[in-house]
Motif scaffolding. Structure first.
Motif, PDB file in Angstrom:
ATOM      1  N   LYS C  64      23.028 -27.794  90.514  1.00  0.00           N
ATOM      2  CA  LYS C  64      23.364 -29.202  90.727  1.00  0.00           C
ATOM      3  C   LYS C  64      22.759 -29.687  92.049  1.00  0.00           C
ATOM      4  O   LYS C  64      22.112 -30.746  92.109  1.00  0.00           O
ATOM      5  N   ALA C  65      22.920 -28.888  93.112  1.00  0.00           N
ATOM      6  CA  ALA C  65      22.369 -29.262  94.415  1.00  0.00           C
ATOM      7  C   ALA C  65      20.847 -29.353  94.341  1.00  0.00           C
ATOM      8  O   ALA C  65      20.232 -30.290  94.857  1.00  0.00           O
ATOM      9  N   ALA C  66      20.240 -28.356  93.644  1.00  0.00           N
ATOM     10  CA  ALA C  66      18.783 -28.343  93.514  1.00  0.00           C
ATOM     11  C   ALA C  66      18.307 -29.567  92.737  1.00  0.00           C
ATOM     12  O   ALA C  66      17.327 -30.225  93.115  1.00  0.00           O
ATOM     13  N   ASP C  67      18.996 -29.906  91.662  1.00  0.00           N
ATOM     14  CA  ASP C  67      18.626 -31.084  90.856  1.00  0.00           C
ATOM     15  C   ASP C  67      18.679 -32.351  91.689  1.00  0.00           C
ATOM     16  O   ASP C  67      17.786 -33.210  91.600  1.00  0.00           O
ATOM     17  N   GLU C  68      19.734 -32.478  92.500  1.00  0.00           N
ATOM     18  CA  GLU C  68      19.867 -33.682  93.336  1.00  0.00           C
ATOM     19  C   GLU C  68      18.686 -33.809  94.288  1.00  0.00           C
ATOM     20  O   GLU C  68      18.091 -34.883  94.434  1.00  0.00           O
ATOM     21  N   ILE C  69      18.336 -32.678  94.931  1.00  0.00           N
ATOM     22  CA  ILE C  69      17.244 -32.707  95.909  1.00  0.00           C
ATOM     23  C   ILE C  69      15.906 -32.949  95.211  1.00  0.00           C
ATOM     24  O   ILE C  69      15.098 -33.781  95.635  1.00  0.00           O
ATOM     25  N   ASN C  70      15.692 -32.246  94.081  1.00  0.00           N
ATOM     26  CA  ASN C  70      14.437 -32.424  93.341  1.00  0.00           C
ATOM     27  C   ASN C  70      14.288 -33.852  92.838  1.00  0.00           C
ATOM     28  O   ASN C  70      13.210 -34.432  92.860  1.00  0.00           O
ATOM     29  N   ALA C  71      15.398 -34.422  92.356  1.00  0.00           N
ATOM     30  CA  ALA C  71      15.353 -35.785  91.819  1.00  0.00           C
ATOM     31  C   ALA C  71      15.007 -36.794  92.911  1.00  0.00           C
ATOM     32  O   ALA C  71      14.395 -37.828  92.654  1.00  0.00           O
ATOM     33  N   ALA C  72      15.377 -36.448  94.164  1.00  0.00           N
ATOM     34  CA  ALA C  72      15.064 -37.343  95.269  1.00  0.00           C
ATOM     35  C   ALA C  72      13.689 -37.033  95.860  1.00  0.00           C
ATOM     36  O   ALA C  72      13.373 -37.413  96.986  1.00  0.00           O
ATOM     37  N   GLY C  73      12.871 -36.282  95.137  1.00  0.00           N
ATOM     38  CA  GLY C  73      11.495 -36.038  95.582  1.00  0.00           C
ATOM     39  C   GLY C  73      11.280 -34.690  96.228  1.00  0.00           C
ATOM     40  O   GLY C  73      10.229 -34.422  96.796  1.00  0.00           O
ATOM     41  N   GLY C  74      12.273 -33.813  96.185  1.00  0.00           N
ATOM     42  CA  GLY C  74      12.101 -32.476  96.748  1.00  0.00           C
ATOM     43  C   GLY C  74      12.293 -32.459  98.252  1.00  0.00           C
ATOM     44  O   GLY C  74      12.802 -33.427  98.838  1.00  0.00           O
ATOM     45  N   ILE C  75      11.893 -31.325  98.874  1.00  0.00           N
ATOM     46  CA  ILE C  75      12.052 -31.183 100.325  1.00  0.00           C
ATOM     47  C   ILE C  75      10.711 -31.524 100.997  1.00  0.00           C
ATOM     48  O   ILE C  75       9.667 -30.980 100.609  1.00  0.00           O
ATOM     49  N   GLU C  76      10.760 -32.406 101.977  1.00  0.00           N
ATOM     50  CA  GLU C  76       9.536 -32.766 102.702  1.00  0.00           C
ATOM     51  C   GLU C  76       9.159 -31.660 103.683  1.00  0.00           C
ATOM     52  O   GLU C  76       9.980 -31.258 104.507  1.00  0.00           O
ATOM     53  N   THR C  77       7.937 -31.131 103.563  1.00  0.00           N
ATOM     54  CA  THR C  77       7.450 -30.173 104.559  1.00  0.00           C
ATOM     55  C   THR C  77       6.084 -30.654 105.059  1.00  0.00           C
ATOM     56  O   THR C  77       5.553 -31.654 104.567  1.00  0.00           O
ATOM     57  N   GLU C  78       5.528 -29.908 106.012  1.00  0.00           N
ATOM     58  CA  GLU C  78       4.206 -30.289 106.550  1.00  0.00           C
ATOM     59  C   GLU C  78       3.120 -30.180 105.488  1.00  0.00           C
ATOM     60  O   GLU C  78       2.098 -30.854 105.542  1.00  0.00           O
ATOM     61  N   ASP C  79       3.360 -29.298 104.467  1.00  0.00           N
ATOM     62  CA  ASP C  79       2.366 -29.126 103.407  1.00  0.00           C
ATOM     63  C   ASP C  79       2.706 -29.959 102.183  1.00  0.00           C
ATOM     64  O   ASP C  79       2.345 -29.605 101.063  1.00  0.00           O
ATOM     65  N   GLY C  80       3.432 -31.027 102.365  1.00  0.00           N
ATOM     66  CA  GLY C  80       3.817 -31.853 101.218  1.00  0.00           C
ATOM     67  C   GLY C  80       5.209 -31.468 100.746  1.00  0.00           C
ATOM     68  O   GLY C  80       5.871 -30.613 101.335  1.00  0.00           O
ATOM     69  N   SER C  81       5.690 -32.090  99.661  1.00  0.00           N
ATOM     70  CA  SER C  81       7.064 -31.842  99.237  1.00  0.00           C
ATOM     71  C   SER C  81       7.131 -30.630  98.307  1.00  0.00           C
ATOM     72  O   SER C  81       6.205 -30.368  97.530  1.00  0.00           O
ATOM     73  N   VAL C  82       8.240 -29.864  98.422  1.00  0.00           N
ATOM     74  CA  VAL C  82       8.442 -28.710  97.539  1.00  0.00           C
ATOM     75  C   VAL C  82       9.711 -28.914  96.715  1.00  0.00           C
ATOM     76  O   VAL C  82      10.678 -29.518  97.169  1.00  0.00           O
ATOM     77  N   GLU C  83       9.627 -28.408  95.486  1.00  0.00           N
ATOM     78  CA  GLU C  83      10.796 -28.472  94.597  1.00  0.00           C
ATOM     79  C   GLU C  83      11.548 -27.147  94.663  1.00  0.00           C
ATOM     80  O   GLU C  83      10.962 -26.089  94.915  1.00  0.00           O
ATOM     81  N   ILE C  84      12.869 -27.230  94.413  1.00  0.00           N
ATOM     82  CA  ILE C  84      13.691 -26.017  94.451  1.00  0.00           C
ATOM     83  C   ILE C  84      13.844 -25.455  93.041  1.00  0.00           C
ATOM     84  O   ILE C  84      14.065 -26.197  92.082  1.00  0.00           O
ATOM     85  N   GLU C  85      13.711 -24.134  92.948  1.00  0.00           N
ATOM     86  CA  GLU C  85      14.015 -23.459  91.689  1.00  0.00           C
ATOM     87  C   GLU C  85      15.115 -22.432  91.971  1.00  0.00           C
ATOM     88  O   GLU C  85      15.091 -21.740  92.987  1.00  0.00           O
ATOM     89  N   ILE C  86      16.100 -22.356  91.046  1.00  0.00           N
ATOM     90  CA  ILE C  86      17.235 -21.441  91.260  1.00  0.00           C
ATOM     91  C   ILE C  86      17.131 -20.248  90.310  1.00  0.00           C
ATOM     92  O   ILE C  86      16.886 -20.408  89.117  1.00  0.00           O
ATOM     93  N   VAL C  87      17.313 -19.041  90.847  1.00  0.00           N
ATOM     94  CA  VAL C  87      17.338 -17.822  90.029  1.00  0.00           C
ATOM     95  C   VAL C  87      18.639 -17.089  90.347  1.00  0.00           C
ATOM     96  O   VAL C  87      18.976 -16.897  91.510  1.00  0.00           O
ATOM     97  N   ILE C  88      19.376 -16.683  89.302  1.00  0.00           N
ATOM     98  CA  ILE C  88      20.641 -15.975  89.554  1.00  0.00           C
ATOM     99  C   ILE C  88      20.611 -14.595  88.934  1.00  0.00           C
ATOM    100  O   ILE C  88      20.038 -14.405  87.858  1.00  0.00           O
ATOM    101  N   GLN C  89      21.162 -13.615  89.651  1.00  0.00           N
ATOM    102  CA  GLN C  89      21.300 -12.262  89.115  1.00  0.00           C
ATOM    103  C   GLN C  89      22.766 -11.839  89.168  1.00  0.00           C
ATOM    104  O   GLN C  89      23.468 -12.137  90.128  1.00  0.00           O
ATOM    105  N   ASP C  90      23.190 -11.102  88.127  1.00  0.00           N
ATOM    106  CA  ASP C  90      24.565 -10.597  88.050  1.00  0.00           C
ATOM    107  C   ASP C  90      24.735  -9.426  89.028  1.00  0.00           C
ATOM    108  O   ASP C  90      24.042  -8.424  88.901  1.00  0.00           O
ATOM    109  N   ASN C  91      25.625  -9.553  90.006  1.00  0.00           N
ATOM    110  CA  ASN C  91      25.854  -8.417  90.911  1.00  0.00           C
ATOM    111  C   ASN C  91      27.099  -7.626  90.529  1.00  0.00           C
ATOM    112  O   ASN C  91      27.493  -6.686  91.215  1.00  0.00           O
TER     113      ASN C  91
END
Lengths: 295, 224, 406
Positions: C64-91
């Motif tokens: 949900k947090a990643a979707d919100e940030i991605n929908a708002a254009g991702g994270i602004e960095t010096e190399d342009g904007s990056v999108e977040i991808e989430i990966v989950i593993q069962d511990n």
């Protein structure tokens, strides 16, 4: 004195739940030689059935009394588990009859699948089911809920009924004959498939009774089956694999050991203490309390 | 007839007469037990057919074969060890529950020594008594054809005498008795007719008293 | 037995196992690694067993947090904007499961950062890899020995017993008119033992005698003997520290059956609504330190929205632990934006400096005085009490360090 009474009451009320759960487990081992890990899963399905029906009843059927909903839950769970049992029988048990390892693997797999499905459907949050009967019974300064008393009485009644069926009826005798030697039973003209199905349905019915009746005395979770299963196996090994009366003695002994151990020792050591009691009994009676040496 | 992958029996034809004891003798692996299991529908018949009293019984359900009046006392007795003697006998009468009462009396008349043992677990009896229970259990279905697979194996000579003596008695009451025996002396003694099975084929058949004097039989099976 | 029947005998178990495995491991989607324009956040959380609900809630919240940030254009960095991808593993909530999840996340999935991790034992397994590989890790695990100058890449994104217990204990002591003795019970795992140590310390400091301290085993289904034991020392109050909602509900019922009506705390318990459900009425009056009711109007608007969405999607209630999955993603994203890069040392540096907009409102990392480094999230602490079917907020404490930042 109060502590002694409370320990006894605690032991009895724990024992009552263990006995009810262990009966179906020992029966299916006794009549089908199946190490049935699916019993816990079936038990959990029955508990969730009670949860669904009672919650639905409370929300949508205000005029219907709780006891009627319980009987309804029991009926639905019996039919549902019976159908699952028949499917399991034709899919697996029939093919692997008498093959302990294969049936063990298959039933563990089934239990895992059920756990995941239940969790996806109901979430992992514990659910509670309201009690069948309310109130507490005070006894010499100790107290126990009426619910546990009911569970205890039903466990004894079910044992007597199942023992009577298996020991005195022709179908029950045929069931034991099929367990003892399926080919020799076929030679007597017994329809082995039909009799084995009777055994499966008997076990699923016991799982339904246990699930519906224990549900209000505990919390209903996707993993409840595994938790009870571990205790169940300890009890039926202690009581003698396949022995119905053994399940009663085993359940009471484990209940008492837990109750006394908890008061005398710290909780982790108390868990070990219970297993020490079991090991001690098995050292002197490897066949279990009520088992006979030749299986 | 094929059993599994190996050819166990090949063109075996047997005639057993009503009221008589017919014996089949042959060495281990000759296909004797397979033959009986095939007749009972316990093993599938790959090729060929089984006919009982002129009816096709190839690959029939075991319970139908039993209901039709054919019973087998299996090799090694195969009693239900956890069940009492009485329960073992009752299970034997599973198909014919209505006439169970008189069948039970007949079995008791045949084996009076079982009377005091009825409540004992069958697994706790001696070998000879267990064999009596096994035969009694088969008799409970009032078979018209009674087949016995090695009923005397592993029993003391005196017990063998007691049990072997019964076969004629059972046959006299109108039952066809088919006896499979490795002990050719016993088989020839108690049977009216006998046939010799070797590697799945009938190599010799005839009246038992004649076969006893047959050179081949005397040499190969009686050790004379 | 010939080979054909052997094979046939094997088919069914293999089929069942084949069916079970993908279901049990669902969520293990492939991660893309650090490709251009994408930053991969890993989650290590239980998706099976007792605590499986935490895993599914964490997954939903982080996504949900990643979707919100991605929908708002991702994270602004010096190399342009990056999108977040989430990966989950069962511990699996165990050390062994945690080690497997850590291997998979860092070696196979090659995640850039850990946005959230649950459970002390599995987090310790994960931490041994993240610290060595310099991967920033957001966690819900508490325990003083997880943080500090020796573990510079570890950040806790929820309140822990270290933060909550003292204000909670002080509040309860005052509200109940003071008491002299208390019995403690916790669950026998790394989280439970560490929390109970904190509880022992805090109660002793407040002049309350700890008359018994016990740990029950996971998988316990019967609690009457434990209730008898707790009551034997005749305590004035009982603190069930980390007992999970199901067992806590059963224990509270057993305590009530045996006549207990004194002050009761679930100081480190997180699932308020789950406790109310499991206890069938016996939880009345229980105080909790980490179990805010996020559907209550006292919660922030964002938290109310998350609670509603999570409940609808998974059936789980938002709780004091899983809320960290949302805040972990937000914190990392804010730090990346501040650093202008996803390079890990720059991000780690930024994390200790930024103030960011968490689900609680403005938040930052601090508590250097307790842990020796700024690695603990600073958010309001909420003392709640069960009243009827509701979890009622009775006290809200804002850390002084956070107030000074605002």
């Amino acid at each position: 004195m109060d502590l002694f009474v409370q320990m006894t009451v605690n032991g009895l009320q724990i024992g009552s739940v263990y006995i009810l759960f262990a009966l179906g487990l020992t029966l299916i081992f006794g009549v089908m030689q199946v190490v049935n890990f699916a019993h816990g899963a079936l038990f959990a399905i029955a508990a969730y059935t009670a949860y669904v029906i009672l919650t639905y009843g409370a929300d949508h059927l205000p005029g219907v009394p709780a006891w009627l909903l319980y009987i309804g839950s029991f009926a639905v769970a019996t039919v549902l588990l019976g159908l699952i049992g028949i499917a399991l029988y034709y899919a697996f048990f029939k093919r692997f009859a008498g093959d302990l390892i294969s049936t063990l693997i298959v039933t563990i797999g089934f239990a895992l699948v059920v756990e995941v499905i239940v969790r996806e459907t109901f979430s992992a949050q514990p659910k509670s089911v309201p009690p069948v009967v309310e109130g507490r019974l005070s006894l010499l300064g100790a107290s126990v809920t009426w619910e546990r008393v009911v569970i205890f009485v039903v466990a004894i009644a079910v044992t007597v009924a199942v023992a009577a069926f298996v020991r005195t009826t022709m179908t029950g005798t045929a069931l034991r004959a099929v367990t003892s030697d399926a080919e020799a039973a076929a030679l007597q003209g017994i329809n082995v498939t039909r009799i084995a199905l009777v055994g499966v349905l008997l076990a699923t019915t016991l799982a339904a009774v246990a699930g519906v009746l224990i549900a209000p005395a505990t919390v209903v979770t996707p993993t409840m089956g595994f938790e009870f299963l571990m205790k169940g196996f300890v009890i039926i090994i202690l009581g003698g694999l396949g022995s119905l009366t053994g399940a009663i003695y085993g359940g009471l002994l484990v209940g008492m050991a837990e109750s006394v151990g908890t008061q005398m020792l710290d909780l982790t050591t108390a868990t070990i203490f219970t297993f020490c009691v079991v090991i001690l009994v098995l050292l002197f009676r490897p066949q279990g309390l009520m088992g006979h040496a030749e299986l | 007839m094929r059993y599994g992958r190996a050819l166990a029996l090949d063109g075996v034809s047997l005639t057993a007469r009503r009221g008589q004891v017919t014996a089949v003798i042959g060495a281990n692996g000759a296909g004797k037990s397979t033959l009986l299991k095939a007749i009972m529908g316990l093993v599938p018949v790959a090729e060929g057919s089984i006919r009982i009293r002129d009816e096709d019984r190839t690959n029939a359900e075991t319970r139908d074969v039993v209901a039709d009046g054919t019973a087998l006392v299996p090799e090694g007795r195969r009693l239900f060890g956890d069940l009492t003697v009485e329960e073992n006998l009752k299970v034997g009468g599973y198909r014919v529950r209505r006439s169970g009462g008189s069948a039970f009396d007949e079995v008791m008349a045949l084996f009076p020594e079982l009377e005091p043992k009825l409540r004992i677990r069958a697994g706790h009896l001696s070998g000879g008594q267990q064999q009596m229970v096994a035969i009694g259990r088969a008799m409970m279905s009032r078979p018209r054809i009674l087949m016995l697979d090695e009923p005397c194996a592993g029993l003391a000579p005196i017990v063998v005498q007691r049990i072997a003596g019964l076969f004629g008695q059972i046959a006299q009451s109108g039952t066809t008795v088919l006896l499979i025996e490795q002990n050719a002396t016993v088989a020839l003694d108690v049977s009216h007719h006998c046939c010799v099975l070797e590697t799945g084929k009938v190599v010799l058949a005839g009246r038992s008293d004649e076969l006893r004097n047959n050179d081949f039989v005397a040499h190969a099976y009686l050790g004379i | 037995m010939n080979r054909v029947t052997t094979l046939r005998k094997l088919t069914a178990p293999v089929l069942v196992a084949g069916l079970a495995l993908p279901l049990a491991a669902c969520g293990g989607e492939a991660g893309g690694g650090a490709e251009d324009g994408v930053v991969v956040f890993g989650l290590s959380a239980p998706l099976s067993g007792d605590a499986a609900g935490w895993g599914s809630a964490s997954k939903w919240l982080a996504e949900k947090a990643a979707d919100e940030i991605n929908a708002a254009g991702g994270i602004e960095t010096e190399d342009g904007s990056v999108e977040i991808e989430i990966v989950i593993q069962d511990n699996e909530y165990t050390a062994a499961g945690g080690a497997r999840a850590a291997q998979t996340l860092l070696t196979r999935e090659k995640v850039d950062m850990i946005a959230f991790s649950v459970g002390t034992a599995p987090v310790q397994a994960l931490q041994s890899m993240t610290e060595r590989q310099k991967v920033p890790m957001m966690t819900s695990a508490w325990g003083k020995d997880l943080k500090g100058p020796d573990f510079p890449y570890t950040f806790t994104v929820i309140n822990t017993p270290f933060e909550v217990l003292r204000p909670l204990a002080e509040y309860v002591l005052e509200a109940e008119g003071g008491f002299e003795s208390i019995a403690l019970l916790g669950v026998n795992d790394a989280t439970g033992i560490q929390s109970e140590e904190v509880a022992q310390e805090v109660w002793a400091e407040l002049g309350v005698e700890v008359v018994s301290s016990d740990f029950y085993e996971h998988g316990t289904t019967e609690f009457a003997p434990i209730a008898t034991k707790l009551l034997r020392t005749k305590p004035d109050a009982i603190d069930l520290t980390t007992v999970t909602p199901g067992p806590a509900g059963l224990l509270l019922q057993a305590l009530e059956d045996q006549g207990w009506d004194g002050p009761t705390l679930l100081s480190a318990g997180t699932g308020g609504q789950a406790l109310v459900e499991a206890a069938s009425g016996a939880a009345e009056g229980v105080y909790m330190g980490l179990a805010a009711d996020f559907s209550d109007t006292n919660a922030t608007e964002k938290q109310q929205e998350l609670q509603a969405g999570l409940e609808k999607a998974t059936g789980e209630d938002l709780n004091g632990v899983t809320i960290g999955a949302y805040d972990g993603v937000i914190a990392l994203a804010a730090a990346i934006e501040e650093a202008g890069t996803i390079e890990s040392d720059a991000v780690r540096e930024a994390l200790t400096e930024i103030t960011f907009e968490s689900s609680w409102g403005a938040a930052a990392f601090g508590a250097e005085d307790v842990y020796g480094a700024k690695q603990q999230i600073l958010t309001p602490m909420i003392v709640t009490q069960v009243r009827g079917d509701a979890i009622v907020e009775v006290e809200r404490i804002v850390p002084a360090e956070l107030e000074s930042l605002q």
